[in-house]
Design a protein around this motif. Structure first.
Motif, short mmCIF file in Angstrom:
data_model
loop_
_atom_site.label_atom_id
_atom_site.label_comp_id
_atom_site.label_asym_id
_atom_site.label_seq_id
_atom_site.Cartn_x
_atom_site.Cartn_y
_atom_site.Cartn_z
N ASP A 2 0.85 -1.19 0.00
CA ASP A 2 0.00 0.00 0.00
C ASP A 2 0.89 1.25 0.00
N ILE A 3 0.26 2.41 -0.11
CA ILE A 3 0.99 3.67 -0.23
C ILE A 3 1.91 3.89 0.97
N TYR A 70 4.21 3.92 -6.30
CA TYR A 70 3.59 4.96 -5.47
C TYR A 70 2.75 5.90 -6.34
N ARG A 73 -0.43 4.19 -7.59
CA ARG A 73 -1.46 4.04 -6.55
C ARG A 73 -2.09 5.38 -6.20
N GLN A 76 -4.80 6.41 -8.48
CA GLN A 76 -6.05 5.68 -8.27
C GLN A 76 -6.82 6.19 -7.06
N ARG A 77 -6.13 6.94 -6.24
CA ARG A 77 -6.70 7.36 -4.96
C ARG A 77 -6.27 8.79 -4.66
N SER A 82 -5.50 9.03 1.19
CA SER A 82 -4.31 8.23 1.49
C SER A 82 -3.65 8.61 2.80
#
Length: 85
Positions: A2-3, A70, A73, A76-77, A82
């Protein structure tokens, strides 16, 4: 990953890159550009430099992969979603 995990790993890699940057006096991006263009061949005769350059290149390429992951992702968000609070 994940980030958050990517950020942690990138920061660890950056600390390792800093050691080479301080030792050799150039930033990793400039080193990598010169190395991949074949402009550092004259240093191949030195065992320590050759070993350092190999490690430095590997660390930098790993950092680049993490940075791409990074960025992907984050696209996408939203950054706001985040943040860890």
């Amino acid at each position: 990953m994940d980030i958050h995990e990517l950020v942690i790993e990138m920061k660890i890699l950056e600390r390792r890159l800093t050691l080479y940057e301080e030792k050799y006096g150039v930033l990793s991006a400039d080193f990598y550009t010169a190395l991949t263009a074949g402009r550092l061949a004259r240093y191949d005769d030195y065992d320590e430099t050759r070993a350092d350059f190999s490690r430095w290149k590997g660390i930098y390429e790993t950092w680049l992969r993490r940075k791409r992951a990074y960025d992907a992702r984050l696209m996408q968000r939203d950054v706001v979603d985040s943040l860890r609070i």
